[in-house]
Design a protein around this motif. Sequence first.
Motif, short mmCIF file in Angstrom:
data_model
loop_
_atom_site.label_atom_id
_atom_site.label_comp_id
_atom_site.label_asym_id
_atom_site.label_seq_id
_atom_site.Cartn_x
_atom_site.Cartn_y
_atom_site.Cartn_z
N UNK A 150 30.96 24.24 -56.50
CA UNK A 150 30.58 22.87 -56.16
C UNK A 150 29.81 22.26 -57.32
N UNK A 151 30.23 21.07 -57.75
CA UNK A 151 29.63 20.40 -58.89
C UNK A 151 28.80 19.21 -58.42
N UNK A 152 27.53 19.12 -58.83
CA UNK A 152 26.73 17.95 -58.46
C UNK A 152 27.35 16.67 -59.03
N UNK A 153 27.28 15.59 -58.28
CA UNK A 153 27.87 14.33 -58.72
C UNK A 153 26.83 13.22 -58.67
N UNK A 154 27.01 12.22 -59.54
CA UNK A 154 26.11 11.07 -59.60
C UNK A 154 26.77 9.80 -59.07
#
Length: 412
Positions: A150-154
């Motif tokens: 899971x990749x953090x997103x902005x």
Amino acid sequence: MTHGGACVCHHHNKVGFIRNAIPGETVKVLITQELSKRFYGTVIDVVEASEHRREHFWPEAVNNDIGGTEYGHIALDHQRYLKAEVLRDAFSRVGGRDLAYHMDGFDIPFYPAPSDAAGGCDAGRGWRTRVEVVMTSEGIGMHQYRGSHCVPVKQLPFVSKKITDCDIFGAHCALAKIAQPGQRIRLVHDNKRVVACVDDALFEECDGVFVPTKDDVMHYRVGDDLFDVSALGFWQAHTDAPCVLRESVTRMINTVRAHLAPSQISAVEFYAGAGLLSLELLRRCHSVWTFEGSVRAVADAKKNMSTAGLTVEHAGRAFINAKQVARAAQRIKTPDLVVLDPPRQGAGTQMMKALAQWGPSAIILVACDLASAARDLGVLHRCQYRITQAECHDLFPYTPHIESVFLLERGN
């Protein structure tokens, strides 16, 4: 283009499936996985670009290989062209040669979502009213393509501004106070409020924070009808989808009515959900039975029918499969019309065979997955049902998916 949104190439006697490419382009590829007969890769440089290539609307997704925006680099009108080609290919590869032959020359209209029809820089964005994210130590995140990381997103440019305008990004966002890293969060909104679902707990956004709530009912207006839908239940994700799909199905119901005595039409609906299509069946058919597998959805549907002042002959909860169709056939006289809107995996071969054996005069199939639709249509075609009307609606822009609606009528 493949059903999943990758381009196909050949290299050293292997078949390659390449992300972020467009058919006809010359590109340099990074191979991410190699097997004995095929490989997977992603574009790292475009040598000769397609005229339909655009700057990706969400660079963060490209840089982190996030799934769900496989067509993000393609002009919207060309996306619909490619989806039409994929559908026709699925008719042949999945549905079978006879279905493909029948559909050859059949003009299926592909419509943009009404909110995208005018074009402009915001077309295809901000359409999703429901989205699932995962909390990470750095804020909300999305899964990588074909992976569990899971990749953090902005940003979430495909999600409605009613959601993204809330404090949902960053390590110290409002969502971080109600969810732990690893927990899934479902964000939904209606015309008045935004609700976050964490496991079975509900939180309503209020002045920049999410506070606990026991009110799980979301309110939606479709035409003149009001629908109450559980925040944990199913509702169409695209802002335009409820109106578009109901109007499409209604056109096909009217076609069936034109072929039969309108006052005597009987109908059965499977996967009835919260009653979006049920209300139109009740207004146009003499007798209607509905079946749905979710307890929440059945309760929502009964309430929505009551609000509309309509009464269904039977609205029941049942696990929907071929056995349920067989049981329905024992209780209900063969209907004139069957309507079904199954989940992405489709209704399946056995259920379609059971429907055909039951023998309704017409079947309306709503599908959001091209391959599943082709499989189910192929089964019905081999059982002497013929597609007489079809529409496709681009209610999943920048993804490989599309909503399609088919009317099939029983042949001689």
